[in-house]
Design a protein around this motif. Structure first.
Motif, PDB file in Angstrom:
ATOM      1  N   ALA A  54     -18.503  25.190 -48.648  1.00 49.76           N
ATOM      2  CA  ALA A  54     -18.739  26.136 -49.734  1.00 49.76           C
ATOM      3  C   ALA A  54     -19.849  25.647 -50.670  1.00 49.76           C
ATOM      4  CB  ALA A  54     -17.447  26.357 -50.519  1.00 49.76           C
ATOM      5  N   LEU A  55     -19.830  24.349 -50.987  1.00 48.65           N
ATOM      6  CA  LEU A  55     -20.837  23.800 -51.885  1.00 48.65           C
ATOM      7  C   LEU A  55     -22.233  23.874 -51.272  1.00 48.65           C
ATOM      8  CD1 LEU A  55     -21.428  22.380 -54.563  1.00 48.65           C
ATOM      9  CD2 LEU A  55     -20.999  20.189 -53.402  1.00 48.65           C
ATOM     10  N   SER A  56     -22.349  23.497 -49.980  1.00 46.93           N
ATOM     11  CA  SER A  56     -23.653  23.541 -49.324  1.00 46.93           C
ATOM     12  C   SER A  56     -24.163  24.982 -49.211  1.00 46.93           C
ATOM     13  CB  SER A  56     -23.573  22.895 -47.941  1.00 46.93           C
ATOM     14  OG  SER A  56     -22.668  23.605 -47.099  1.00 46.93           O
ATOM     15  N   THR A  57     -23.256  25.937 -48.983  1.00 42.44           N
ATOM     16  CA  THR A  57     -23.665  27.342 -48.896  1.00 42.44           C
ATOM     17  C   THR A  57     -24.194  27.845 -50.236  1.00 42.44           C
ATOM     18  OG1 THR A  57     -22.018  27.743 -47.164  1.00 42.44           O
ATOM     19  CG2 THR A  57     -22.889  29.670 -48.319  1.00 42.44           C
ATOM     20  N   VAL A  58     -23.517  27.486 -51.317  1.00 39.84           N
ATOM     21  CA  VAL A  58     -23.962  27.910 -52.645  1.00 39.84           C
ATOM     22  C   VAL A  58     -25.319  27.291 -52.971  1.00 39.84           C
ATOM     23  CG1 VAL A  58     -23.451  27.741 -55.112  1.00 39.84           C
ATOM     24  CG2 VAL A  58     -21.641  28.334 -53.496  1.00 39.84           C
ATOM     25  N   VAL A  59     -25.473  26.008 -52.665  1.00 37.66           N
ATOM     26  CA  VAL A  59     -26.750  25.338 -52.944  1.00 37.66           C
ATOM     27  C   VAL A  59     -27.872  25.977 -52.140  1.00 37.66           C
ATOM     28  CG1 VAL A  59     -28.005  23.166 -52.717  1.00 37.66           C
ATOM     29  CG2 VAL A  59     -25.677  23.173 -53.620  1.00 37.66           C
ATOM     30  N   PHE A  60     -27.605  26.247 -50.855  1.00 36.43           N
ATOM     31  CA  PHE A  60     -28.629  26.871 -50.006  1.00 36.43           C
ATOM     32  C   PHE A  60     -28.997  28.260 -50.526  1.00 36.43           C
ATOM     33  CE2 PHE A  60     -29.801  29.438 -46.263  1.00 36.43           C
ATOM     34  CZ  PHE A  60     -30.887  28.699 -45.815  1.00 36.43           C
ATOM     35  N   ALA A  61     -27.997  29.066 -50.917  1.00 36.06           N
ATOM     36  CA  ALA A  61     -28.271  30.405 -51.434  1.00 36.06           C
ATOM     37  C   ALA A  61     -29.072  30.342 -52.731  1.00 36.06           C
ATOM     38  CB  ALA A  61     -26.962  31.158 -51.658  1.00 36.06           C
TER      39      ALA A  61
ATOM     40  N   GLY B 217     -38.901  33.283 -57.667  1.00 39.91           N
ATOM     41  CA  GLY B 217     -39.980  32.552 -58.321  1.00 39.91           C
ATOM     42  C   GLY B 217     -41.345  32.767 -57.704  1.00 39.91           C
ATOM     43  N   SER B 218     -41.422  33.499 -56.579  1.00 42.35           N
ATOM     44  CA  SER B 218     -42.721  33.730 -55.947  1.00 42.35           C
ATOM     45  C   SER B 218     -43.554  34.690 -56.799  1.00 42.35           C
ATOM     46  CB  SER B 218     -42.529  34.306 -54.546  1.00 42.35           C
ATOM     47  OG  SER B 218     -41.843  35.538 -54.598  1.00 42.35           O
ATOM     48  N   PRO B 219     -44.888  34.566 -56.751  1.00 38.95           N
ATOM     49  CA  PRO B 219     -45.739  35.427 -57.613  1.00 38.95           C
ATOM     50  C   PRO B 219     -45.604  36.921 -57.319  1.00 38.95           C
ATOM     51  CG  PRO B 219     -46.985  33.543 -56.773  1.00 38.95           C
ATOM     52  CD  PRO B 219     -45.676  33.556 -56.040  1.00 38.95           C
ATOM     53  N   GLY B 220     -45.375  37.286 -56.071  1.00 40.33           N
ATOM     54  CA  GLY B 220     -45.342  38.700 -55.733  1.00 40.33           C
ATOM     55  C   GLY B 220     -43.959  39.305 -55.644  1.00 40.33           C
TER      56      GLY B 220
ATOM     57  N   LEU C 165     -31.163  27.977 -53.647  1.00 38.40           N
ATOM     58  CA  LEU C 165     -32.530  27.574 -53.333  1.00 38.40           C
ATOM     59  C   LEU C 165     -33.342  28.744 -52.768  1.00 38.40           C
ATOM     60  CD1 LEU C 165     -31.956  24.022 -51.772  1.00 38.40           C
ATOM     61  CD2 LEU C 165     -32.932  24.574 -54.020  1.00 38.40           C
ATOM     62  N   ILE C 166     -32.722  29.521 -51.860  1.00 39.72           N
ATOM     63  CA  ILE C 166     -33.425  30.677 -51.309  1.00 39.72           C
ATOM     64  C   ILE C 166     -33.739  31.696 -52.391  1.00 39.72           C
ATOM     65  CG2 ILE C 166     -33.203  32.627 -49.721  1.00 39.72           C
ATOM     66  CD1 ILE C 166     -33.779  30.028 -48.305  1.00 39.72           C
ATOM     67  N   ALA C 167     -32.749  31.970 -53.259  1.00 40.57           N
ATOM     68  CA  ALA C 167     -32.973  32.935 -54.346  1.00 40.57           C
ATOM     69  C   ALA C 167     -34.056  32.441 -55.301  1.00 40.57           C
ATOM     70  CB  ALA C 167     -31.671  33.180 -55.102  1.00 40.57           C
TER      71      ALA C 167
END
Length: 300
Positions: A47-54, A63-66, A56-58
């Motif tokens: 559960a912790l690794s899934t939350v961290v991965f989500a 945070g991308s310019p476009g 980071l993806i979000a």
């Protein structure tokens, strides 16, 4: 110490005094506790690794310019709600084509697989025809088959005007029957020859042997692969839109042109995922069940 059972209770005569119930040893209790702790630890880490991965993806996407332009062009909630009714109406056509094509594929693929398993020399032309058919339609892309069937066959003027969804269904049957027939044939040939010999020794004809002995065993062996083919066909049903059928994909295209926004395509894609998800989960469950049955729960 041996206890003497008392007289039976009522008409059953079951003994009322029994030996003490079995209790697990201290070592077994310690093992169970260790397994429970390991299970909780694994669930927590997952559960912790899934939350961290989500997160980071979000963070990378937002945070991308476009991101603002992409969100407006592909994930507009107002456009999604406005286009949903028409896309759902088109999805109903996809479901109808899927059901009809699935039935046609099963029947035609079984026929092809049966022809390819005929052993007598007199049936060589049929075997060669079935082999050539499977080679041809496994090599030609589905979209080309759709164009040939959907536009070429009506151009011959052999038939009255037929809805394009019917031609799309026929193209799907022609293409996927080639794949599914090979799955059936693999299952039939996986049945040990002694099964056929025993059936023929008992007086069963070739057709009775296939129907009562070989096919039931073959279908159990190829069920996961067969279900995966039908999962793939659930996606390819959307290709009938190239013939002009107003299915979910075509409806999304119409809505995209109306709103100048790509959100309807995302809505259609999510609906196809929801359509395929039950079959995907059922396929995984059947695969895991068959694996546990054959390997007695072990994974090599």
């Amino acid at each position: 110490m041996i206890t003497t059972p008392s007289s039976g209770d009522g008409a059953t005569g079951a003994p009322s005094g029994t030996a003490a119930a079995w209790q697990p040893s201290a070592l077994e209790l310690e093992r169970r506790g260790y397994r429970r702790r390991q299970t909780r630890r694994s669930v927590l880490i997952s559960a912790l690794s899934t939350v961290v991965f989500a997160v980071l993806i979000a963070w990378a996407l937002i945070g991308s310019p476009g991101w603002a332009a992409v969100q407006h062009a592909f994930f507009d909630p107002e456009v999604a709600l406005a286009s949903l009714p028409r896309i759902l109406q088109g999805l109903w056509l996809n479901i109808q084509v899927l059901v009809a094509a699935s039935i046609g594929v099963i029947v035609f693929a079984l026929l092809l697989a049966s022809l390819r398993t005929l052993r007598e020399p007199v049936f060589f032309p049929l075997r060669a025809l079935a082999a050539g058919y499977t080679d041809l339609f496994r090599g030609v892309p589905l979209i080309i088959v759709l164009y040939l069937v959907g536009f070429g066959v009506p151009g011959l003027d052999f038939f009255p005007r037929v809805p394009v969804a019917v031609w799309g269904t026929i193209a799907l049957i022609l293409t996927y029957s080639a794949y599914v027939s090979e799955v059936f044939r693999a299952g039939i040939e996986a049945v040990h020859p002694s099964q056929r010999l025993a059936a023929r020794a008992l007086g069963l004809s070739h057709g009775q042997t296939m129907r009562r002995v070989v096919l039931p065993q073959a279908l159990r062996k190829v069920t996961p692969a067969l279900m995966n083919d039908f999962v793939a066909m659930q996606k390819d049903v959307g290709l009938i839109s190239v013939l002009g059928a107003v299915d979910a994909v075509r409806a999304a295209q119409i809505e995209q042109a109306h709103y100048f926004n790509y959100t309807p395509y995302v809505v259609a894609g999510l609906l196809f995922v929801l359509l395929a998800w039950p079959m995907i989960r059922l396929t995984d469950w059947v695969t895991a069940r068959m694996r546990s049955r054959e390997q007695i729960g072990s994974i090599v």
